[in-house]
Design a protein around this motif. Structure first.
Motif, PDB file in Angstrom:
ATOM      1  N   HIS A 122      10.021  -2.159  -3.967  1.00  0.00           N
ATOM      2  CA  HIS A 122       9.640  -3.228  -4.896  1.00  0.00           C
ATOM      3  C   HIS A 122       8.381  -3.873  -4.336  1.00  0.00           C
ATOM      4  CE1 HIS A 122      13.473  -3.066  -7.000  1.00  0.00           C
ATOM      5  NE2 HIS A 122      14.108  -3.146  -5.841  1.00  0.00           N
ATOM      6  N   ALA A 123       7.263  -3.676  -4.955  1.00  0.00           N
ATOM      7  CA  ALA A 123       6.013  -4.265  -4.466  1.00  0.00           C
ATOM      8  C   ALA A 123       5.037  -4.387  -5.627  1.00  0.00           C
ATOM      9  CB  ALA A 123       5.402  -3.417  -3.355  1.00  0.00           C
ATOM     10  N   GLY A 124       4.791  -5.603  -6.056  1.00  0.00           N
ATOM     11  CA  GLY A 124       3.841  -5.837  -7.132  1.00  0.00           C
ATOM     12  C   GLY A 124       2.514  -6.321  -6.609  1.00  0.00           C
ATOM     13  N   GLY A 125       1.464  -6.119  -7.379  1.00  0.00           N
ATOM     14  CA  GLY A 125       0.150  -6.634  -7.026  1.00  0.00           C
ATOM     15  C   GLY A 125      -0.543  -5.901  -5.907  1.00  0.00           C
ATOM     16  N   ILE A 126      -0.126  -4.674  -5.616  1.00  0.00           N
ATOM     17  CA  ILE A 126      -0.784  -3.922  -4.551  1.00  0.00           C
ATOM     18  C   ILE A 126      -1.859  -3.016  -5.142  1.00  0.00           C
ATOM     19  CG2 ILE A 126       1.198  -3.978  -3.009  1.00  0.00           C
ATOM     20  CD1 ILE A 126       1.890  -1.157  -3.886  1.00  0.00           C
ATOM     21  N   ASN A 127      -2.828  -2.686  -4.312  1.00  0.00           N
ATOM     22  CA  ASN A 127      -3.948  -1.854  -4.737  1.00  0.00           C
ATOM     23  C   ASN A 127      -4.223  -0.826  -3.648  1.00  0.00           C
ATOM     24  OD1 ASN A 127      -6.283  -0.693  -5.677  1.00  0.00           O
ATOM     25  ND2 ASN A 127      -7.571  -2.476  -5.291  1.00  0.00           N
ATOM     26  N   CYS A 128      -3.939   0.431  -3.925  1.00  0.00           N
ATOM     27  CA  CYS A 128      -4.146   1.505  -2.957  1.00  0.00           C
ATOM     28  C   CYS A 128      -5.462   2.234  -3.194  1.00  0.00           C
ATOM     29  CB  CYS A 128      -2.991   2.503  -3.007  1.00  0.00           C
ATOM     30  SG  CYS A 128      -1.426   1.810  -2.445  1.00  0.00           S
ATOM     31  N   PHE A 169      -3.014  22.953  -6.412  1.00  0.00           N
ATOM     32  CA  PHE A 169      -2.892  21.638  -5.794  1.00  0.00           C
ATOM     33  C   PHE A 169      -4.010  20.724  -6.297  1.00  0.00           C
ATOM     34  CE2 PHE A 169      -0.162  21.541  -1.757  1.00  0.00           C
ATOM     35  CZ  PHE A 169       0.778  22.398  -2.315  1.00  0.00           C
ATOM     36  N   PRO A 170      -3.699  19.494  -6.687  1.00  0.00           N
ATOM     37  CA  PRO A 170      -4.763  18.562  -7.098  1.00  0.00           C
ATOM     38  C   PRO A 170      -5.622  18.172  -5.905  1.00  0.00           C
ATOM     39  CG  PRO A 170      -2.656  17.423  -6.975  1.00  0.00           C
ATOM     40  CD  PRO A 170      -2.359  18.880  -6.781  1.00  0.00           C
ATOM     41  N   LEU A 171      -6.896  17.950  -6.151  1.00  0.00           N
ATOM     42  CA  LEU A 171      -7.823  17.598  -5.082  1.00  0.00           C
ATOM     43  C   LEU A 171      -7.972  16.083  -4.911  1.00  0.00           C
ATOM     44  CD1 LEU A 171     -10.619  20.215  -5.856  1.00  0.00           C
ATOM     45  CD2 LEU A 171      -8.708  20.407  -4.277  1.00  0.00           C
ATOM     46  N   LEU A 172      -7.519  15.323  -5.895  1.00  0.00           N
ATOM     47  CA  LEU A 172      -7.619  13.866  -5.839  1.00  0.00           C
ATOM     48  C   LEU A 172      -6.282  13.248  -6.237  1.00  0.00           C
ATOM     49  CD1 LEU A 172     -11.089  13.267  -7.552  1.00  0.00           C
ATOM     50  CD2 LEU A 172     -10.576  13.007  -5.114  1.00  0.00           C
ATOM     51  N   PRO A 173      -6.026  12.005  -5.825  1.00  0.00           N
ATOM     52  CA  PRO A 173      -4.815  11.303  -6.280  1.00  0.00           C
ATOM     53  C   PRO A 173      -4.794  11.148  -7.795  1.00  0.00           C
ATOM     54  CG  PRO A 173      -5.801  10.174  -4.403  1.00  0.00           C
ATOM     55  CD  PRO A 173      -6.789  11.217  -4.832  1.00  0.00           C
ATOM     56  N   ALA A 174      -3.599  10.963  -8.327  1.00  0.00           N
ATOM     57  CA  ALA A 174      -3.438  10.942  -9.779  1.00  0.00           C
ATOM     58  C   ALA A 174      -4.020   9.683 -10.419  1.00  0.00           C
ATOM     59  CB  ALA A 174      -1.955  11.066 -10.132  1.00  0.00           C
ATOM     60  N   THR A 175      -3.966   8.541  -9.699  1.00  0.00           N
ATOM     61  CA  THR A 175      -4.470   7.281 -10.248  1.00  0.00           C
ATOM     62  C   THR A 175      -5.395   6.607  -9.241  1.00  0.00           C
ATOM     63  OG1 THR A 175      -2.573   6.029  -9.423  1.00  0.00           O
ATOM     64  CG2 THR A 175      -2.399   6.933 -11.638  1.00  0.00           C
ATOM     65  N   CYS A 179      -0.124   3.979  -5.637  1.00  0.00           N
ATOM     66  CA  CYS A 179       0.462   4.316  -4.333  1.00  0.00           C
ATOM     67  C   CYS A 179       1.612   5.290  -4.566  1.00  0.00           C
ATOM     68  CB  CYS A 179       0.979   3.074  -3.629  1.00  0.00           C
ATOM     69  SG  CYS A 179      -0.257   1.811  -3.287  1.00  0.00           S
ATOM     70  N   PRO A 180       1.331   6.529  -4.954  1.00  0.00           N
ATOM     71  CA  PRO A 180       2.413   7.468  -5.264  1.00  0.00           C
ATOM     72  C   PRO A 180       3.314   7.679  -4.059  1.00  0.00           C
ATOM     73  CG  PRO A 180       0.273   8.335  -5.943  1.00  0.00           C
ATOM     74  CD  PRO A 180       0.005   7.146  -5.095  1.00  0.00           C
ATOM     75  N   LEU A 181       4.566   7.913  -4.327  1.00  0.00           N
ATOM     76  CA  LEU A 181       5.579   8.052  -3.280  1.00  0.00           C
ATOM     77  C   LEU A 181       5.241   9.207  -2.346  1.00  0.00           C
ATOM     78  CD1 LEU A 181       8.370   6.765  -2.554  1.00  0.00           C
ATOM     79  CD2 LEU A 181       9.397   8.697  -3.756  1.00  0.00           C
ATOM     80  N   GLY A 182       4.867   8.881  -1.109  1.00  0.00           N
ATOM     81  CA  GLY A 182       4.573   9.902  -0.114  1.00  0.00           C
ATOM     82  C   GLY A 182       3.292  10.669  -0.346  1.00  0.00           C
ATOM     83  N   GLN A 183       2.454  10.224  -1.278  1.00  0.00           N
ATOM     84  CA  GLN A 183       1.240  10.950  -1.620  1.00  0.00           C
ATOM     85  C   GLN A 183      -0.001  10.224  -1.099  1.00  0.00           C
ATOM     86  OE1 GLN A 183       1.400  13.920  -3.208  1.00  0.00           O
ATOM     87  NE2 GLN A 183       3.625  13.755  -3.284  1.00  0.00           N
ATOM     88  N   LEU A 184      -1.076  10.961  -0.915  1.00  0.00           N
ATOM     89  CA  LEU A 184      -2.343  10.379  -0.483  1.00  0.00           C
ATOM     90  C   LEU A 184      -2.879   9.436  -1.552  1.00  0.00           C
ATOM     91  CD1 LEU A 184      -4.213  10.835   2.052  1.00  0.00           C
ATOM     92  CD2 LEU A 184      -5.649  12.207   0.535  1.00  0.00           C
ATOM     93  N   THR A 185      -3.473   8.334  -1.121  1.00  0.00           N
ATOM     94  CA  THR A 185      -4.076   7.369  -2.036  1.00  0.00           C
ATOM     95  C   THR A 185      -5.600   7.509  -1.989  1.00  0.00           C
ATOM     96  OG1 THR A 185      -4.281   5.648  -0.346  1.00  0.00           O
ATOM     97  CG2 THR A 185      -2.185   5.781  -1.528  1.00  0.00           C
ATOM     98  N   TYR A 186      -6.276   6.807  -2.888  1.00  0.00           N
ATOM     99  CA  TYR A 186      -7.739   6.816  -2.844  1.00  0.00           C
ATOM    100  C   TYR A 186      -8.253   6.142  -1.583  1.00  0.00           C
ATOM    101  CZ  TYR A 186      -9.555   9.041  -7.012  1.00  0.00           C
ATOM    102  OH  TYR A 186      -9.944   9.983  -7.936  1.00  0.00           O
ATOM    103  N   LYS A 187      -7.492   5.200  -1.061  1.00  0.00           N
ATOM    104  CA  LYS A 187      -7.865   4.612   0.227  1.00  0.00           C
ATOM    105  C   LYS A 187      -7.803   5.679   1.311  1.00  0.00           C
ATOM    106  CE  LYS A 187      -7.095   0.381   0.901  1.00  0.00           C
ATOM    107  NZ  LYS A 187      -6.494  -0.976   1.069  1.00  0.00           N
ATOM    108  N   GLY A 188      -6.818   6.568   1.244  1.00  0.00           N
ATOM    109  CA  GLY A 188      -6.737   7.681   2.187  1.00  0.00           C
ATOM    110  C   GLY A 188      -7.894   8.658   2.032  1.00  0.00           C
TER     111      GLY A 188
END
Length: 600
Positions: A122-128, A169-175, A179-188
């Protein structure tokens, strides 16, 4: 008037002992009352769920009492070091060009970049994602992929089209912000692009990754043409079959290599997070790891205050239904807490009396944190699982405050106790305990022995490529894109100490730089961990076993270790701490009785 004087005279003639006792009794009463009042306030401020307001992560203050948490912002900044902010990714002792030495090749081990939590939270207002004004490297990478790739589904992220285990395999995150579960973020993605840019400045020119010699018709001279294709085996890439490690590897290499070379890459799969290749199966390594976890369990059982805080934060953050004993893994809660600390959340989370509001908020953030995960780590916890009996010493399974005097609270009281916010003091208690546990684990002999067994196959692989590099092979750069446990095993086996214990920040790197002397054609190597030269920490390279040379014009020094030392270590001394002579014998040998709790 005479009567008043008579009474005063009578009081002055009475024994004064009585009045002394009266004064002393009143003073003791006031002292005890003041102590109870102070203790009551302290307990109210420290107990889970007792806070009355959200803690603001940006200002470092609580809405209810700003002065009480004035210093927590600095501590939170220390916890965010695990998140590897871009300012933390810098060049320090990295080599590349040493006077009198030629760089023959580099072997690089990395941990993937920032990812979403391993559990539903449960985490609102986050930006990955990256900052609103954008990141130039991220924008260039996205533009390149959009212009050079196509997607059959028409979505805005592209796929790896080459045949092999990573096809599709996708080369970039989906959004962008998710912060997809266990997936790389754009910050990553941004982290690895910046690491790749640092490596480009250090290694691209000395390794000749940008130039290819071509014969000129007259005079036999050579000319160099920039950005021409090199041989495909000069850059070798290994990654586990997880999207976050695959995407991290390609982001780093995009910033390191010319675009044409990046398009020619072939990515190879490692079937193990340890990159053990043929030397993987070893039951003793699991026994050692299990014993280390049991020692950590005992430490947790001795800290009921941490257990209560862990239950409260876990019950507030984690979406999954807790077991009968409640939340029992502190590092699962730490991982969930980092989702808040690392991703621009404005306040610490709360649990509200109206459960439907929490469910609605969770639904609104579905695209951010609650995505089906197809490649979680089986070692995601990477930490002790406390016994179910631990819950008896902590708050109940719902993380409500314990009932006093054995009287069961009413439904209204239970509802009131389970309503509250995570506070700065709770975060400090949890993270401080996790840091202490990480340091103790990394210093234990079980950690070293387990690392030796798990990293043996990878060290053999690294030494094999070192020998190829010094024997004239075309290989110039080898990348292993892995996980935190990958670097834990390797650093433990080599004796490389980490100030954070067994904690490995995102986008961490460990480089083996191979050099040839231009004077006498001897071969040496050095090891650089997150930009810091750690060659002297390795036992077979410490002291007089290494050669100290000048690294740059400012007189900075570098330590070079003879290649023969690591070869001798691998073939003669590697299994000494395990009382064995080879891998098979070490994995079959008895490791003795378990350590006592006070040995941790």
């Amino acid at each position: 008037m005479k009567l008043l004087l008579k009474e005063l005279t009578r009081f002055t003639t009475q024994p004064r002992t009585f009045y002394c006792y009266m004064f002393l009794s009143i003073w003791i009463f006031l002292l005890i009352a003041g102590m109870y009042r102070y203790m009551g306030n302290a307990e109210h401020n420290a107990s889970p769920g007792s806070g009355g307001g959200n803690y603001n992560l940006n200002t470092g203050t609580a809405n209810s009492d700003a002065s009480e948490f004035a210093s927590s912002a600095q501590r939170f900044a220390q916890y965010r070091e695990r998140c590897a902010p871009l300012a933390q990714l810098t060049r320090v002792d990295d080599g590349g060009m040493l006077e009198g030495w030629k760089l023959q090749g580099v072997l690089l081990v990395i941990r993937h970049g920032d990812r979403g939590a391993m559990s539903h939270v449960h985490a609102g207002g986050i930006n990955c994602g990256v900052n609103a004004d954008g990141d130039s490297l991220v924008n260039r990478y996205r533009s390149f992929l959009h212009n050079s790739s196509s997607s059959a589904s028409g979505s805005n992220h592209m796929y790896w089209s080459k045949v092999g285990p990573f096809h599709g395999f996708p080369l970039l995150p989906a959004t962008d912000r998710g912060c997809p579960l266990g997936q790389l973020t754009y910050k990553g993605i941004a982290q690895l692009l910046h690491v790749g840019d640092i490596l480009h400045q250090i290694y691209a020119h000395p390794l000749g990754l940008l130039l290819k010699p071509n014969s000129v018709r007259g005079g036999g001279a050579l000319e160099t043409t920039p950005h021409t294709l090199l041989n495909s085996d000069e850059v070798v890439v290994f990654t586990t079959r997880y999207r976050r490690t695959f995407q991290s590897a390609l982001a780093l290499l995009f910033a390191l290599l010319p675009a044409e070379k990046w398009l020619a890459l072939n990515v190879r799969e490692s079937h193990s997070m340890a990159f053990c290749f043929g030397d993987c199966s070893c039951a003793q390594s699991m026994v050692l790891r299990k014993r280390l976890m049991q020692l950590a369990d005992r430490q947790l059982l001795q800290r009921p205050d941490v257990l209560a805080v862990m239950q409260w934060i876990g019950g507030t953050l984690l979406q999954h239904a807790p077991t009968e004993g409640g939340v029992t893994n502190p590092f699962e809660v730490v991982d969930a807490m980092l989702t808040v600390l690392c991703h621009e959340a404005t306040t610490l989370p709360c649990r509200r009396r109206n459960g439907s509001q929490m469910r609605e908020a969770s639904t609104r953030n579905q695209d951010l944190i609650d995505v089906i995960n197809i490649d979680q780590d089986e070692t995601a916890g990477n930490a002790p699982q406390a016994a179910a009996a631990a819950a008896d010493d902590a708050a109940g399974a719902g993380a409500a405050a314990p009932a006093a005097d054995g009287i069961a609270p009413s439904n209204d009281e239970q509802q009131q106790e389970s309503d509250g916010c995570v506070e700065a003091l709770h975060v400090d208690a949890l993270m401080s305990f996790a840091d202490e546990l990480s340091l103790r684990s990394a210093r234990h002999v079980y950690y070293k022995r387990s690392g030796l067994l798990r990293a043996y196959g990878m060290i053999r692989h690294i030494v094999g490529y070192m020998l190829k590099m010094i024997s004239g092979d075309r290989t110039k750069f080898v990348l292993y894109s892995g996980h935190d446990c990958t670097m834990q095993y390797l650093t433990a086996a080599l004796g490389i100490q980490n100030a954070q214990g067994q904690t490995i920040p995102y986008a961490s790197r460990l480089a083996f730089e191979v050099y040839r002397s231009e004077a006498h054609t001897d071969y040496y190597f050095r090891v650089v961990h997150n930009g810091r030269d750690v060659t002297q920490q390795i036992e077979f390279c410490e002291g007089g076993k290494s050669l100290r040379v000048t690294r740059d014009s400012r007189g900075n020094k570098a330590d070079l270790c003879p290649i023969e030392n690591i070869i001798r270590f691998l073939h003669e001394d590697y299994f000494g701490p395990l009382n064995a002579t080879n891998f098979k014998e070490a994995c079959a040998a008895s490791i003795g009785s378990p350590a006592k709790a006070n040995d941790f």
